[in-house]
Design a protein around this motif. Structure first.
Motif, short mmCIF file in Angstrom:
data_model
loop_
_atom_site.label_atom_id
_atom_site.label_comp_id
_atom_site.label_asym_id
_atom_site.label_seq_id
_atom_site.Cartn_x
_atom_site.Cartn_y
_atom_site.Cartn_z
N ALA A 15 0.83 -1.20 0.00
CA ALA A 15 0.00 0.00 0.00
C ALA A 15 0.88 1.26 0.00
O ALA A 15 0.60 2.23 -0.73
CB ALA A 15 -0.93 0.00 1.21
N TRP A 16 1.93 1.26 0.80
CA TRP A 16 2.85 2.40 0.85
C TRP A 16 3.49 2.62 -0.51
O TRP A 16 3.52 3.75 -1.01
CB TRP A 16 3.90 2.11 1.93
N GLN A 17 4.01 1.57 -1.11
CA GLN A 17 4.65 1.68 -2.41
C GLN A 17 3.68 2.15 -3.49
O GLN A 17 4.03 2.97 -4.34
CB GLN A 17 5.29 0.35 -2.81
N ASN A 18 2.47 1.62 -3.48
CA ASN A 18 1.50 2.04 -4.49
C ASN A 18 1.13 3.51 -4.33
O ASN A 18 0.88 4.20 -5.32
CB ASN A 18 0.27 1.14 -4.46
N GLY A 19 1.10 4.00 -3.10
CA GLY A 19 0.85 5.42 -2.88
C GLY A 19 1.98 6.28 -3.44
O GLY A 19 1.72 7.30 -4.09
N LEU A 20 3.22 5.87 -3.20
CA LEU A 20 4.36 6.60 -3.75
C LEU A 20 4.38 6.53 -5.27
O LEU A 20 4.67 7.51 -5.95
CB LEU A 20 5.66 6.06 -3.16
N MET A 21 4.07 5.34 -5.80
CA MET A 21 4.04 5.17 -7.25
C MET A 21 2.96 6.05 -7.87
O MET A 21 3.18 6.70 -8.90
CB MET A 21 3.83 3.70 -7.62
N LYS A 22 1.78 6.08 -7.25
CA LYS A 22 0.68 6.91 -7.75
C LYS A 22 1.13 8.36 -7.87
O LYS A 22 0.88 9.01 -8.90
CB LYS A 22 -0.53 6.81 -6.83
N THR A 23 1.80 8.87 -6.86
CA THR A 23 2.29 10.26 -6.90
C THR A 23 3.23 10.46 -8.07
O THR A 23 3.13 11.46 -8.80
CB THR A 23 2.98 10.61 -5.57
N ALA A 24 4.14 9.52 -8.30
CA ALA A 24 5.07 9.62 -9.42
C ALA A 24 4.34 9.57 -10.75
O ALA A 24 4.66 10.33 -11.69
CB ALA A 24 6.12 8.51 -9.34
N LEU A 97 -4.96 -5.41 2.65
CA LEU A 97 -4.68 -5.13 4.06
C LEU A 97 -5.68 -5.85 4.97
O LEU A 97 -5.29 -6.46 5.98
CB LEU A 97 -4.73 -3.63 4.33
N ARG A 98 -6.97 -5.80 4.61
CA ARG A 98 -7.98 -6.49 5.44
C ARG A 98 -7.70 -7.99 5.49
O ARG A 98 -7.79 -8.62 6.54
CB ARG A 98 -9.39 -6.22 4.90
N ASP A 160 13.02 0.88 -0.61
CA ASP A 160 13.65 0.00 0.37
C ASP A 160 12.72 -0.31 1.53
O ASP A 160 12.20 0.59 2.19
CB ASP A 160 14.95 0.61 0.89
N LEU A 161 12.52 -1.59 1.79
CA LEU A 161 11.63 -2.05 2.85
C LEU A 161 11.96 -1.47 4.23
O LEU A 161 11.05 -1.15 4.99
CB LEU A 161 11.62 -3.59 2.87
N PRO A 162 13.25 -1.27 4.58
CA PRO A 162 13.52 -0.69 5.90
C PRO A 162 12.95 0.72 6.09
O PRO A 162 12.81 1.18 7.22
CB PRO A 162 15.05 -0.68 5.98
N TYR A 163 12.60 1.41 5.01
CA TYR A 163 12.02 2.74 5.11
C TYR A 163 10.50 2.71 5.27
O TYR A 163 9.87 3.76 5.38
CB TYR A 163 12.40 3.60 3.91
N LEU A 164 9.91 1.53 5.26
CA LEU A 164 8.47 1.42 5.48
C LEU A 164 8.12 2.13 6.80
O LEU A 164 8.68 1.79 7.84
CB LEU A 164 8.05 -0.06 5.55
N PRO A 165 7.22 3.10 6.77
CA PRO A 165 6.88 3.79 8.03
C PRO A 165 6.33 2.82 9.06
O PRO A 165 5.60 1.88 8.74
CB PRO A 165 5.80 4.78 7.59
N GLU A 166 6.72 3.05 10.31
CA GLU A 166 6.25 2.20 11.42
C GLU A 166 4.75 2.33 11.63
O GLU A 166 4.08 1.40 12.05
CB GLU A 166 6.98 2.57 12.71
N GLU A 167 4.22 3.53 11.40
CA GLU A 167 2.81 3.81 11.62
C GLU A 167 2.16 4.14 10.29
O GLU A 167 2.76 4.75 9.42
CB GLU A 167 2.66 5.01 12.56
N GLY A 168 0.88 3.76 10.16
CA GLY A 168 0.08 4.11 8.99
C GLY A 168 -0.28 5.58 9.03
O GLY A 168 0.29 6.32 9.81
N PRO A 169 -1.13 6.09 8.22
CA PRO A 169 -2.02 5.27 7.41
C PRO A 169 -1.28 4.64 6.23
O PRO A 169 -0.41 5.26 5.66
CB PRO A 169 -3.08 6.25 6.93
N TRP A 170 -1.65 3.43 5.94
CA TRP A 170 -1.00 2.71 4.84
C TRP A 170 -1.64 3.06 3.52
O TRP A 170 -1.05 2.84 2.46
CB TRP A 170 -1.04 1.20 5.08
N LEU A 171 -2.85 3.53 3.55
CA LEU A 171 -3.54 3.89 2.30
C LEU A 171 -3.57 5.38 2.13
O LEU A 171 -3.55 6.14 3.04
CB LEU A 171 -4.97 3.35 2.32
#
Length: 171
Positions: A15-24, A97-98, A160-171
């Protein structure tokens, strides 16, 4: 093989990656999104649609909800444009996610059976393997999109997976 925590982490990452990709993708014009860039599915938009199609296919198998209405050969036409893709992608990421929030360890140890419409082949594979495949498939094709976006002069994004935020929102 894997545990529920893996699925949840990967669903959040997706979800995080798709959000970043959408912005790009929103920074590119329609011609840049549709240009054949020599990738397996040709264009950025075709590849984004294929990822969405694959997620819809696998989630239909995992949660018994709706699968794609199009066959594999039409996966690149899953949505007609970026705004439609954005809405469907958001809904699919929520669905993933659900599922990941409620999948259990025992369920992941079981098998998943299905028949491939494309190859007319019956399969029975560990659900854990299928979940790993879905997340790997997303990452693989998002990497292709990342390369195409930067080749088109767009901004890449941190993957990079280590940069995945610890807290959401994921969407």
């Amino acid at each position: 093989m894997i545990e529920p925590g893996y699925c949840l982490t990967m669903a959040r990452y997706n979800a995080w990656q798709n959000g970043l990709m959408k912005t790009a993708l929103q920074e590119l014009d329609e011609d840049a999104l549709r240009a054949d860039r020599g990738a397996f599915f040709g264009s950025i938009m075709n590849t984004a649609n294929h990822i969405l199609w694959g997620d819809t296919l696998w989630m239909g198998r995992f949660d018994k909800g709706p699968g794609p209405e199009l066959g594999a050969d039409a996966s690149i036409a899953m949505t007609p444009n970026l705004p439609a893709w954005t809405g469907e992608r958001f809904r699919m990421d929520g669905r993933i996610l659900r599922w990941a929030e409620q999948v259990g360890a025992l369920e992941l140890k079981g098998d998943l059976s299905w028949e491939s419409v494309a190859s007319k082949t019956a399969f029975r594979k560990p659900l854990a393997l299928c979940a790993m495949h879905m997340f790997n498939h997303q990452t693989h094709h998002r990497g292709q999109i990342h390369a195409m976006v930067t080749a088109a002069g767009g901004e890449g994004w941190r993957t990079d997976l280590p940069y995945l935020p610890e807290e959401g929102p994921w969407l």
